[in-house]
Design a protein around this motif. Structure first.
Motif, PDB file in Angstrom:
ATOM      1  N   TRP A 464       1.108  -1.407  -0.139  1.00  7.70           N
ATOM      2  CA  TRP A 464      -0.209  -0.147  -0.128  1.00  7.70           C
ATOM      3  C   TRP A 464       1.029   1.138   0.366  1.00  7.70           C
ATOM      4  CZ3 TRP A 464      -5.653  -0.570   0.960  1.00  7.70           C
ATOM      5  CH2 TRP A 464      -6.131  -1.689   0.706  1.00  7.70           C
ATOM      6  N   VAL A 466       0.668   5.470   1.320  1.00  7.14           N
ATOM      7  CA  VAL A 466      -0.718   5.747   2.006  1.00  7.14           C
ATOM      8  C   VAL A 466       0.306   7.767   1.336  1.00  7.14           C
ATOM      9  CG1 VAL A 466      -0.665   7.158   4.264  1.00  7.14           C
ATOM     10  CG2 VAL A 466      -0.313   5.213   3.736  1.00  7.14           C
ATOM     11  N   LEU A 471      -5.839   6.476  -1.164  1.00  6.85           N
ATOM     12  CA  LEU A 471      -4.860   5.187  -0.668  1.00  6.85           C
ATOM     13  C   LEU A 471      -4.402   4.559  -2.118  1.00  6.85           C
ATOM     14  CD1 LEU A 471      -6.246   3.268   2.135  1.00  6.85           C
ATOM     15  CD2 LEU A 471      -3.955   3.854   1.657  1.00  6.85           C
ATOM     16  N   VAL A 493      -4.874  10.658   3.904  1.00  7.17           N
ATOM     17  CA  VAL A 493      -4.468   9.056   4.562  1.00  7.17           C
ATOM     18  C   VAL A 493      -3.670   9.135   5.641  1.00  7.17           C
ATOM     19  CG1 VAL A 493      -3.982   7.155   3.778  1.00  7.17           C
ATOM     20  CG2 VAL A 493      -5.905   7.817   2.594  1.00  7.17           C
ATOM     21  N   ILE A 496      -2.311   3.140   7.343  1.00  9.48           N
ATOM     22  CA  ILE A 496      -3.657   1.601   6.719  1.00  9.48           C
ATOM     23  C   ILE A 496      -2.858   0.402   7.653  1.00  9.48           C
ATOM     24  CG2 ILE A 496      -1.115   1.159   5.173  1.00  9.48           C
ATOM     25  CD1 ILE A 496      -5.592   0.549   4.878  1.00  9.48           C
ATOM     26  N   TYR A 497      -3.946  -0.680   8.350  1.00  6.86           N
ATOM     27  CA  TYR A 497      -3.507  -0.369   9.342  1.00  6.86           C
ATOM     28  C   TYR A 497      -4.420  -2.290   8.878  1.00  6.86           C
ATOM     29  CZ  TYR A 497      -3.147  -3.170  14.024  1.00  6.86           C
ATOM     30  OH  TYR A 497      -2.774  -4.479  14.865  1.00  6.86           O
ATOM     31  N   GLU A 498      -3.295  -3.232   9.514  1.00  6.70           N
ATOM     32  CA  GLU A 498      -4.345  -4.981   8.899  1.00  6.70           C
ATOM     33  C   GLU A 498      -4.255  -5.527  10.451  1.00  6.70           C
ATOM     34  OE1 GLU A 498      -3.941  -8.859   6.512  1.00  6.70           O
ATOM     35  OE2 GLU A 498      -2.226  -7.702   7.079  1.00  6.70           O
ATOM     36  N   HIS A 504      -9.208  -4.567   6.932  1.00  4.65           N
ATOM     37  CA  HIS A 504      -7.480  -3.541   6.492  1.00  4.65           C
ATOM     38  C   HIS A 504      -8.884  -1.816   7.048  1.00  4.65           C
ATOM     39  CE1 HIS A 504      -5.433  -6.238   4.333  1.00  4.65           C
ATOM     40  NE2 HIS A 504      -4.760  -5.473   4.277  1.00  4.65           N
ATOM     41  N   TRP A 505      -8.338  -1.257   7.914  1.00  7.86           N
ATOM     42  CA  TRP A 505      -8.079   0.041   8.043  1.00  7.86           C
ATOM     43  C   TRP A 505      -7.509   0.985   8.017  1.00  7.86           C
ATOM     44  CZ3 TRP A 505     -12.831  -0.320  10.710  1.00  7.86           C
ATOM     45  CH2 TRP A 505     -13.493  -1.418  11.369  1.00  7.86           C
ATOM     46  N   ALA A 506      -8.356   2.457   7.505  1.00  5.70           N
ATOM     47  CA  ALA A 506      -7.864   3.797   7.156  1.00  5.70           C
ATOM     48  C   ALA A 506      -7.730   4.884   7.713  1.00  5.70           C
ATOM     49  CB  ALA A 506      -7.536   3.815   5.887  1.00  5.70           C
ATOM     50  N   VAL A 515     -11.508  -0.735   5.059  1.00  3.46           N
ATOM     51  CA  VAL A 515     -11.214  -0.690   3.605  1.00  3.46           C
ATOM     52  C   VAL A 515     -11.311  -2.407   3.207  1.00  3.46           C
ATOM     53  CG1 VAL A 515      -9.386  -0.458   2.304  1.00  3.46           C
ATOM     54  CG2 VAL A 515      -9.593   0.544   3.752  1.00  3.46           C
TER      55      VAL A 515
END
Length: 968
Positions: A464, A466, A471, A493, A496-498, A504-506, A515
């Protein structure tokens, strides 16, 4: 320019990582009239009051309202507050007592007069107790019980203690003794109570006695401070132990079960058994300490304003500003533009090791457990923390890639590495034994929303990018951009996190989003709550997901139907700030599970936040209160109470009413909602409620406070007011106007009805006259004109017969006879038309049919006659006769000229028009007009005279259609 690795030219040991208090400070910059705070008190409504040398200040969490001599105080110097059970708030000033009223404050007559009141409190029965320089008094009902001592009542820092049975204990004397006051005959009897074991106090010192949960404590100040345990026994105070103090304390204070010393040396927590003082919490001259209902500690200082302790969960390790932080095991590196800080979180007492060097931009942990650094124009090889610490002054970190712009970050897989920069987009390198080999570059032509990449993140879904324009997800040599149109709450943005569950979160500057990389869609969450707070990182702790913003921690609560956005909400973690100084911001964060702490890279340095101090439960809903109002932009006083307020009656007309309400919560950002006549709760921006056009009547506005968790105060506050009606809006006037209007309506209806009746009578009379006139004309035509024509016809017939008998020419008589017969026929038809009040299309069709059969009989034509449409509608004699004449002329033309075998006559009545249609199956025999024998000119003239039309068509026969309007 190559980045030199954080040269160890300056290694700084930061303070040890013990928990440090976090304070919110209120000074003149925040609305206080003075920074000299002498007293603090929270009233029954939830307001916090400050006594200053410039007046009494009411604080609602957002605004400070000052009351001084102009508002009724006898003096601006306010030294204390007390509240009696009836809800009255009292203030001790340098010119006597004051009492809080609806309008403000008012001076109170008391035995203390206008002497300075240094101490004010309530006893165990809630009765007001106050003392000045030489007088002490207790208000019992409406009567004061007093005592005046010629030698004075001691020093103001010593409290007045209630020791039961209505007795009071006074201290603060140079002599090592106290005074016991016992009620007696409208006053007090004073008895000296010596302090056994303390024969004399040091020169110039005095003893103040305090009540604690463990008994009485005596504080000997101001020189070599000592703490003395005391008990009241057989008329004397017996000292049990003497503990020396070394911190220059002047008074004691309690908070949350702990004992603190306060004075010019500041605020310290005290171990009462050993006298050991904890670390300095406030370095200022402290005059007052109190605890609010949320459990917060308020401290008043002499010269530096008031402060509220928010928490003790932060530990600042370094003052080197940091932008990124990376964690490998227990080792954490925080990196910023001015240097770096390293800390081993596994150590019993983590001690940071800081380096100062300009240039670095970011640091990341690699999959093999190393750190990789990037900076201006360069990306450097991954190294262990031990290698970084041992680097010599002259060594440089091995550079593995270069870029013309700042390198913003990197992420890698087993065989490749992605590098982002601020101007070159994304670059991909293949790992080879000889180093990195660039194999691909992605820019805006390849799908990136911008070539200024802020960070590169690798998750199980892929790579990804940022950016501040959305994104981008890299797949198959292309970048797929995601922005607001795809569901993100903002294009800016930051993270970004899994999560562990694969979601997935932005993080953006307007909330977060879940996401979905498979559908390439996002679902926004928390846009309203988190607006303006950039989410810089996500962390997971014990199955819970948290979002880290620039200054606070938010919990992402996922319901059983998550990850649907409506099943997800965000909640601010109350009383858990992430920065001690509001001027600092969090730039990045990681979670160290072993120590249960957040490692924060902030603009003020590397900070640890102890998550074990997270609140165990949500704070209760805060109370709400009305704090002010304006009417037509002029301030008005509120009557009643802060939760049941009212405005004075407003004059007639339309008004603009602005109401100010407050959520009385001091440990978090609570909001205010309001509702009016519509019954719907609306958010109030900063507690401001505007009613822009208020008219006559009774009005009610309800308000409630809403905590960041969404919990609302149970019983709302209510403000009521009335707007006087204008004269025409008064009920009596409106009732009178209604009666007059009804009377006018009845009169108007009656007048209109009579007028319509008279008009109808006139119409009937006119119709009757017209009918009578038609009958008269019809009789005259029949009796006189008809008789004369009949006589002419008879004479012509007799003359014709005589001429024929005598052998003379009879053609002249025959012509007269024929004309007379035609005249007689026309006369009969006029009499027929005038003799009927209302002819119908059906009757007209029968009459024309009879005429047509009479005309067609000699030629053997078959005749049909019919009426269609509104066959029973009434036709006036004028219209009936005109249509009959038109029909006669058309029938004559058809009989004389068509040469056909069939003739059809139709009368059509539709709407406001009537038509006569004559149709034959013969051939059209000549040009239109009389010259051709058709007489169509006569038909057209008759139709147009009445506003009608004539239409002629031929083909399979000939059709003549004459149509006239008959409305009215």
């Amino acid at each position: 320019m190559r980045l030199v690795l954080l040269l160890a030219t300056l290694a700084l040991l930061a303070p040890r990582s013990h928990a440090q208090p976090v304070w919110d400070v209120l000074t003149r910059a925040g609305g206080m009239p003075s920074d000299y705070v002498l007293a603090i008190h929270q009233d029954r409504w939830g307001f916090v009051w400050f006594g200053t040398d410039a007046g009494a200040v009411r604080w609602d969490g957002t605004r400070a309202q000052t009351f001084s001599v102009d508002d009724g105080l006898p003096h601006a110097y306010v030294q204390g507050f007390a509240e009696t059970p009836d809800g009255t708030l009292w203030a001790a000033t340098n010119a006597g007592l004051a009492r809080r009223t609806e309008a403000g404050w008012e001076a109170v007559d008391s035995p203390l007069g206008r002497e300075p009141v240094s101490r004010i409190t309530t006893d165990d029965q809630g009765r007001l107790v106050a003392s000045g320089t030489a007088t002490i008094g207790r208000l019992e009902g409406d009567t004061w019980r007093t005592l005046r001592l010629s030698g004075g009542l001691g020093y103001g820092e010593a409290p007045i203690l209630d020791v039961g049975d209505g007795r009071l204990l006074l201290s603060g004397f140079r002599d090592p003794a106290a005074l016991l006051l016992t009620p007696e005959a409208g006053g007090f009897r004073a008895e000296r109570v010596p302090i056994a074991g303390l024969s004399s106090s040091p020169s110039g010192a005095y003893v103040s006695i305090y009540a604690t949960a463990d008994g009485l404590l005596g504080l000997v100040v101001p020189q070599d401070a000592q703490l003395v345990r005391l008990r009241l026994e057989d008329g004397q105070l017996v000292s049990e132990a003497i503990v020396p103090l070394s911190n220059g304390a002047r008074a004691l204070a309690r908070h949350d079960g702990d004992l603190y010393t306060i004075g010019s040396a500041g605020l310290r927590r005290l171990d009462a058994s050993t006298g050991e003082a904890g670390p300095l919490q406030i370095e200022a001259d402290v005059r007052a300490v109190t605890t609010d209902r949320e459990g917060g500690m308020w401290v008043g200082t002499f010269g530096e304003g008031a402060a509220r302790r928010v928490g003790t969960h932060l530990a600042t390790l370094s003052d080197v500003p940091a932008r990124r932080v990376a964690l490998v095991g227990d080792e954490a590196w925080a990196l910023g533009g001015r240097g770096a800080t390293f800390v081993d979180l596994g150590a019993p007492t983590p001690e940071p090791w800081s380096l100062r060097q300009t240039g670095p931009r970011s640091i990341v942990a690699t999959p093999d457990g190393r750190f990789r650094i990037s900076g201006q124009a360069s990306l450097f090889a991954a190294m262990t923390a031990e290698t970084i610490r041992r680097m010599s002054v002259r060594r440089r970190l091995r550079m593995v890639a270069q870029d013309g712009d700042w390198v913003s970050g990197s992420a890698e897989t087993a065989d490749s590495l992605w590098m982002g920069s601020y101007g070159s987009g994304l670059r991909r390198f293949r790992k080879t034994p000889g180093g990195l080999v660039e194999i691909d570059t992605l820019g805006t032509d390849d799908g990136l929303p911008t070539e200024a990449v802020e960070d590169v993140i690798r998750t199980r879904a892929g790579t990804w990018a940022v950016t501040r324009r959305g994104l981008a997800f890299v797949h198959g040599g292309r970048a797929y951009a995601m922005g607001v149109a795809d569901g993100l709450p903002s294009s800016a943005v930051y993270a970004i996190y899994e999560a562990d569950d694969g979601t997935h979160w932005a993080g953006t500057d307007r909330g977060i989003a879940r996401v979905d990389p498979t559908r390439w869609r996002a679902e926004a969450v928390g846009e309203r709550e988190m607006a303006g707070r950039a989410v810089v990182a996500f962390v997971e702790r014990r199955g819970a997901l948290y979002a880290v913003t620039t200054q606070a921690l938010w919990r992402v609560e996922r319901g059983p139907e998550a990850p649907r956005s409506e099943a997800v909400r965000v909640r601010l973690v109350d009383a858990f700030p992430l920065v001690a100084d509001p001027r600092h911001t969090v730039e990045h964060a990681v979670y160290h599970a072993a120590s249960d702490r957040l490692v924060l890279a902030t603009s003020g340095g590397l900070v640890l936040a102890d998550l074990a101090a997270l609140p165990a439960s949500e704070a209760p809903p805060p109370p709400v209160a009305f704090v002010g109002a304006t009417v037509d932009d002029e301030a008005v006083a509120l009557a009643g109470t802060p939760r049941a307020a009212r405005l004075a009656g407003l004059g007639p007309g339309r008004h603009r009413v602005e109401i100010q309400a407050a959520a009385l919560q001091f440990g978090g950002d609570a909001g205010v909602e309001w509702r009016g006549a519509d019954g719907v709760w609306h958010p109030a921006d900063q507690g401001r409620i505007v009613l822009s056009d208020v008219g006559a009547g009774d009005h009610v506005v309800d308000v409630r406070a809403v905590a960041p968790s969404g919990a609302a105060s149970g019983k709302p506050g209510r403000l009521a007011f009335r707007v006087a009606p204008r004269w025409w809006e008064r009920r009596a006037v409106q009732a009178l106007l209604a009666v007059l209007a009804f009377g006018a309506l009845v009169g108007g209806v009656r007048y209109a009805s009579q007028r319509r009746l008279r008009a109808r009578v006139r119409e009937l009379e006119l119709a009757e006259r017209v009918r009578a006139e038609r009958e008269r004309i019809s009789r005259d035509l029949h009796d006189h004109v008809g008789a004369e024509v009949a006589a002419i016809l008879t004479r012509a017939e007799v003359a014709r017969l005589r001429a024929a008998a005598e052998g003379r020419d009879a053609d002249a008589f025959r012509s007269v006879e024929q004309r007379a017969r035609r005249t007689m026929g026309s006369l009969r038809e006029a009499v027929w038309a005038l003799g009927h009040d209302a002819l119908t299309p059906d009757a007209l069709a029968d009459r024309l049919g009879a005429f047509a059969r009479d005309q067609a009989a000699p030629l053997g034509l078959a005749v049909e006659a019919a009426a269609h449409g509104e066959v029973d509608r009434a036709l006036s004699p004028t219209h009936a006769l005109a249509l009959y004449r038109i029909g006669q002329e058309a029938v004559r033309n058809a009989v004389r000229h068509s040469g056909g075998t069939r003739l059809r006559v139709t009368v059509e009545a539709t709407g406001d028009r009537v038509a006569v249609v004559v149709r034959d199956d013969g051939a059209f025999g000549g040009p239109a007009g009389d010259g051709g024998g058709y007489g169509l000119g006569n038909i057209q003239a008759r139709a147009e005279a009445l506003g009608g039309t004539l239409a002629l068509s031929n083909g399979d026969g000939t059709t003549v259609r004459a149509e006239i309007p008959v409305a009215g």
